[in-house]
Design a protein around this motif. Structure first.
Motif, PDB file in Angstrom:
ATOM      1  N   ILE A   1       0.843  -1.191   0.000  1.00 32.91           N
ATOM      2  CA  ILE A   1       0.000   0.000   0.000  1.00 32.91           C
ATOM      3  C   ILE A   1       0.884   1.249   0.000  1.00 32.91           C
ATOM      4  CG2 ILE A   1      -1.970  -1.078   1.151  1.00 32.91           C
ATOM      5  CD1 ILE A   1      -1.062   0.291   3.759  1.00 32.91           C
ATOM      6  N   GLU A   2       0.251   2.361  -0.362  1.00 24.52           N
ATOM      7  CA  GLU A   2       0.880   3.666  -0.237  1.00 24.52           C
ATOM      8  C   GLU A   2      -0.064   4.560   0.542  1.00 24.52           C
ATOM      9  OE1 GLU A   2       2.343   5.311  -3.875  1.00 24.52           O
ATOM     10  OE2 GLU A   2       3.047   3.365  -4.616  1.00 24.52           O
ATOM     11  N   CYS A   3       0.503   5.520   1.245  1.00 26.03           N
ATOM     12  CA  CYS A   3      -0.298   6.440   2.048  1.00 26.03           C
ATOM     13  C   CYS A   3       0.042   7.875   1.683  1.00 26.03           C
ATOM     14  CB  CYS A   3      -0.050   6.209   3.549  1.00 26.03           C
ATOM     15  SG  CYS A   3      -0.584   4.580   4.130  1.00 26.03           S
ATOM     16  N   GLY A   4      -0.860   8.778   2.021  1.00 27.70           N
ATOM     17  CA  GLY A   4      -0.627  10.183   1.727  1.00 27.70           C
ATOM     18  C   GLY A   4      -1.195  11.077   2.805  1.00 27.70           C
ATOM     19  N   ARG A   5      -0.784  12.328   2.759  1.00 35.98           N
ATOM     20  CA  ARG A   5      -1.294  13.332   3.693  1.00 35.98           C
ATOM     21  C   ARG A   5      -2.461  14.053   3.041  1.00 35.98           C
ATOM     22  NH1 ARG A   5       4.397  13.940   3.589  1.00 35.98           N
ATOM     23  NH2 ARG A   5       5.398  13.212   5.525  1.00 35.98           N
ATOM     24  N   LEU A   6      -3.616  13.984   3.675  1.00 37.81           N
ATOM     25  CA  LEU A   6      -4.802  14.677   3.197  1.00 37.81           C
ATOM     26  C   LEU A   6      -4.996  15.928   4.029  1.00 37.81           C
ATOM     27  CD1 LEU A   6      -7.369  14.840   1.444  1.00 37.81           C
ATOM     28  CD2 LEU A   6      -8.527  13.470   3.208  1.00 37.81           C
ATOM     29  N   PHE A   7      -4.939  17.092   3.369  1.00 35.54           N
ATOM     30  CA  PHE A   7      -5.071  18.369   4.064  1.00 35.54           C
ATOM     31  C   PHE A   7      -6.508  18.873   3.920  1.00 35.54           C
ATOM     32  CE2 PHE A   7      -0.605  17.976   2.997  1.00 35.54           C
ATOM     33  CZ  PHE A   7       0.027  18.359   4.172  1.00 35.54           C
ATOM     34  N   GLU A   8      -7.143  19.134   5.049  1.00 38.27           N
ATOM     35  CA  GLU A   8      -8.502  19.663   5.086  1.00 38.27           C
ATOM     36  C   GLU A   8      -8.514  20.873   6.002  1.00 38.27           C
ATOM     37  OE1 GLU A   8     -11.189  15.685   4.542  1.00 38.27           O
ATOM     38  OE2 GLU A   8     -10.111  15.877   6.437  1.00 38.27           O
ATOM     39  N   GLY A   9      -8.415  22.066   5.388  1.00 38.53           N
ATOM     40  CA  GLY A   9      -8.281  23.276   6.180  1.00 38.53           C
ATOM     41  C   GLY A   9      -6.966  23.263   6.937  1.00 38.53           C
ATOM     42  N   ASP A  10      -7.050  23.439   8.248  1.00 39.89           N
ATOM     43  CA  ASP A  10      -5.849  23.429   9.084  1.00 39.89           C
ATOM     44  C   ASP A  10      -5.516  22.018   9.577  1.00 39.89           C
ATOM     45  OD1 ASP A  10      -5.619  26.183   8.853  1.00 39.89           O
ATOM     46  OD2 ASP A  10      -6.855  26.556  10.638  1.00 39.89           O
ATOM     47  N   MET A  11      -6.318  21.045   9.178  1.00 35.69           N
ATOM     48  CA  MET A  11      -6.136  19.684   9.646  1.00 35.69           C
ATOM     49  C   MET A  11      -5.421  18.831   8.598  1.00 35.69           C
ATOM     50  SD  MET A  11      -7.471  19.738  12.658  1.00 35.69           S
ATOM     51  CE  MET A  11      -7.646  18.000  13.052  1.00 35.69           C
ATOM     52  N   MET A  12      -4.653  17.865   9.058  1.00 37.32           N
ATOM     53  CA  MET A  12      -3.996  16.907   8.168  1.00 37.32           C
ATOM     54  C   MET A  12      -4.160  15.526   8.771  1.00 37.32           C
ATOM     55  SD  MET A  12      -1.294  14.709   7.598  1.00 37.32           S
ATOM     56  CE  MET A  12      -0.041  15.140   8.824  1.00 37.32           C
ATOM     57  N   ARG A  13      -4.455  14.565   7.910  1.00 32.21           N
ATOM     58  CA  ARG A  13      -4.513  13.187   8.388  1.00 32.21           C
ATOM     59  C   ARG A  13      -3.919  12.249   7.335  1.00 32.21           C
ATOM     60  NH1 ARG A  13     -10.611  10.862   7.559  1.00 32.21           N
ATOM     61  NH2 ARG A  13     -11.231  12.175   5.796  1.00 32.21           N
ATOM     62  N   ILE A  14      -3.467  11.108   7.810  1.00 33.21           N
ATOM     63  CA  ILE A  14      -2.886  10.099   6.934  1.00 33.21           C
ATOM     64  C   ILE A  14      -4.005   9.218   6.383  1.00 33.21           C
ATOM     65  CG2 ILE A  14      -1.315   8.129   6.789  1.00 33.21           C
ATOM     66  CD1 ILE A  14       0.101  10.791   7.198  1.00 33.21           C
ATOM     67  N   VAL A  15      -4.026   9.044   5.051  1.00 30.46           N
ATOM     68  CA  VAL A  15      -5.052   8.216   4.430  1.00 30.46           C
ATOM     69  C   VAL A  15      -4.405   7.209   3.483  1.00 30.46           C
ATOM     70  CG1 VAL A  15      -6.729  10.100   4.569  1.00 30.46           C
ATOM     71  CG2 VAL A  15      -5.451   9.741   2.441  1.00 30.46           C
ATOM     72  N   LEU A  16      -5.130   6.148   3.207  1.00 32.32           N
ATOM     73  CA  LEU A  16      -4.710   5.149   2.233  1.00 32.32           C
ATOM     74  C   LEU A  16      -4.879   5.724   0.834  1.00 32.32           C
ATOM     75  CD1 LEU A  16      -3.852   2.127   1.991  1.00 32.32           C
ATOM     76  CD2 LEU A  16      -6.281   1.608   1.701  1.00 32.32           C
ATOM     77  N   ALA A  17      -3.883   5.536  -0.032  1.00 27.62           N
ATOM     78  CA  ALA A  17      -3.927   6.077  -1.387  1.00 27.62           C
ATOM     79  C   ALA A  17      -3.624   4.977  -2.408  1.00 27.62           C
ATOM     80  CB  ALA A  17      -2.938   7.241  -1.517  1.00 27.62           C
ATOM     81  N   ASP A  18      -3.344   5.371  -3.640  1.00 22.90           N
ATOM     82  CA  ASP A  18      -2.965   4.459  -4.716  1.00 22.90           C
ATOM     83  C   ASP A  18      -4.116   3.504  -5.048  1.00 22.90           C
ATOM     84  OD1 ASP A  18      -0.987   3.616  -6.609  1.00 22.90           O
ATOM     85  OD2 ASP A  18      -0.598   1.865  -5.367  1.00 22.90           O
ATOM     86  N   GLU A  19      -3.912   2.214  -4.988  1.00 21.23           N
ATOM     87  CA  GLU A  19      -4.920   1.218  -5.344  1.00 21.23           C
ATOM     88  C   GLU A  19      -4.696  -0.051  -4.533  1.00 21.23           C
ATOM     89  OE1 GLU A  19      -4.346  -1.148  -9.068  1.00 21.23           O
ATOM     90  OE2 GLU A  19      -2.623   0.170  -9.410  1.00 21.23           O
ATOM     91  N   ILE A  20      -5.708  -0.897  -4.496  1.00 24.28           N
ATOM     92  CA  ILE A  20      -5.562  -2.259  -3.984  1.00 24.28           C
ATOM     93  C   ILE A  20      -6.209  -3.168  -5.022  1.00 24.28           C
ATOM     94  CG2 ILE A  20      -6.213  -3.929  -2.217  1.00 24.28           C
ATOM     95  CD1 ILE A  20      -6.058  -1.724  -0.156  1.00 24.28           C
ATOM     96  N   SER A  21      -5.379  -3.983  -5.664  1.00 24.98           N
ATOM     97  CA  SER A  21      -5.820  -4.841  -6.757  1.00 24.98           C
ATOM     98  C   SER A  21      -4.841  -6.005  -6.875  1.00 24.98           C
ATOM     99  CB  SER A  21      -5.844  -4.037  -8.062  1.00 24.98           C
ATOM    100  OG  SER A  21      -4.520  -3.806  -8.529  1.00 24.98           O
ATOM    101  N   PRO A  22      -5.085  -6.950  -7.786  1.00 22.57           N
ATOM    102  CA  PRO A  22      -4.099  -8.023  -7.983  1.00 22.57           C
ATOM    103  C   PRO A  22      -2.750  -7.522  -8.470  1.00 22.57           C
ATOM    104  CG  PRO A  22      -6.232  -8.692  -8.837  1.00 22.57           C
ATOM    105  CD  PRO A  22      -6.348  -7.229  -8.515  1.00 22.57           C
ATOM    106  N   ASP A  23      -2.652  -6.256  -8.868  1.00 22.10           N
ATOM    107  CA  ASP A  23      -1.348  -5.685  -9.230  1.00 22.10           C
ATOM    108  C   ASP A  23      -0.442  -5.544  -8.012  1.00 22.10           C
ATOM    109  OD1 ASP A  23      -1.566  -5.479 -11.964  1.00 22.10           O
ATOM    110  OD2 ASP A  23      -1.312  -3.309 -12.024  1.00 22.10           O
TER     111      ASP A  23
END
Length: 254
Positions: free
Chosen positions: A178-200
């Motif tokens: 998996i890959e993760c990213g920083r999601l910025f929402e206003g003054d807040m930031m949280r770590i979220v799952l990104a990219d894809e999840i598949s047989p790849d």
């Protein structure tokens, strides 16, 4: 149709500017690669299947309250996602010995691990994505200790969910990336799952036959890649709308 602005193109996906600020369109290509692009083919229908499978998984994760960048599927090849700042780390969760772990530690492929193991790899094709430690990640500022804790917690939750999901349809989850990213929402930031999840980016074996239903079919010249991906989609109960598209080759369905 207005020409869309390309933001980024990787080996298997293209990111375009989204319809609203803070969004992107993720387009799944038919390209299959291995060895960081050293081996490359275009396989009709692969992108359609990956899009549908990843949509299914990310939708379930969102429902469970596991934060992801996924918003919704747009068509057979594209998803609307939230724009995130990708952390340059690939997170690999291993449940069964396979691939590079066997080569590094001399383990027999298929050996059940004493517990799930989380590994980190620095995202850099030129360096062949070297394995790194938590110390490397925090020392070089790729992620803070708190972000790393959040990433590991996400990885554990995703592993628990995927293990049960696939076991329920007779598939063993050997490992996944998996890959993760920083999601910025206003003054807040949280770590979220990104990219894809598949047989790849998952190793998936049939529980009874140990038949490989993932990209190892391409890596190891086993053939039948799209058939294997289609089998995964059918078992998950999501290959309905995609069937006609796959019999005539890849096409966009609005």
């Amino acid at each position: 149709m207005n020409r869309r602005r390309k933001i980024y193109e990787g080996k298997a996906k293209v990111l375009y500017e989204g319809p609203e600020p803070g969004t992107l369109i993720q387009h799944f290509k038919d390209d299959a690669t291995a060895g960081n692009g050293a081996k490359h083919e275009v396989i009709d229908g692969k992108g359609v299947l990956n899009n549908r499978i990843s949509e299914f998984v990310f939708s379930k994760l969102n429902t469970l309250g596991i934060p992801t960048h996924f918003v919704r599927r747009i068509n057979m090849r594209e998803q609307l996602i939230r724009e995130v700042e990708i952390i340059p780390i690939e997170v690999v969760v291993r449940n069964v010995a396979a691939g590079s772990l066997c080569k590094r530690l001399g383990l027999e492929s298929g050996t059940q691990l004493p517990r799930s193991i989380i590994e980190f790899y620095y995202k850099d094709d030129a360096l062949n994505d070297p394995m790194v430690s938590e110390e490397h990640i925090t020392a070089f500022g790729w992620a803070t200790p708190q972000e790393l804790d959040d990433i590991m917690a996400l990885a554990v939750r995703v592993n628990d969910f995927l293990t049960g999901l696939f076991m329920g349809v007779g598939i063993q989850l050997v490992d996944f990336k998996i890959e993760c990213g920083r999601l910025f929402e206003g003054d807040m930031m949280r770590i979220v799952l990104a990219d894809e999840i598949s047989p790849d980016n998952c190793r998936l074996w049939d529980v009874k036959t140990r038949n490989k239903l993932d990209k190892d079919r391409f890596r190891e010249d086993l053939g039948g890649l799209v058939d294997a991906y289609r089998e995964v989609a059918q078992r998950l109960g999501i290959l309905v709308e995609a069937e006609n598209a796959l019999t005539t080759g890849p096409r966009l369905v609005q």
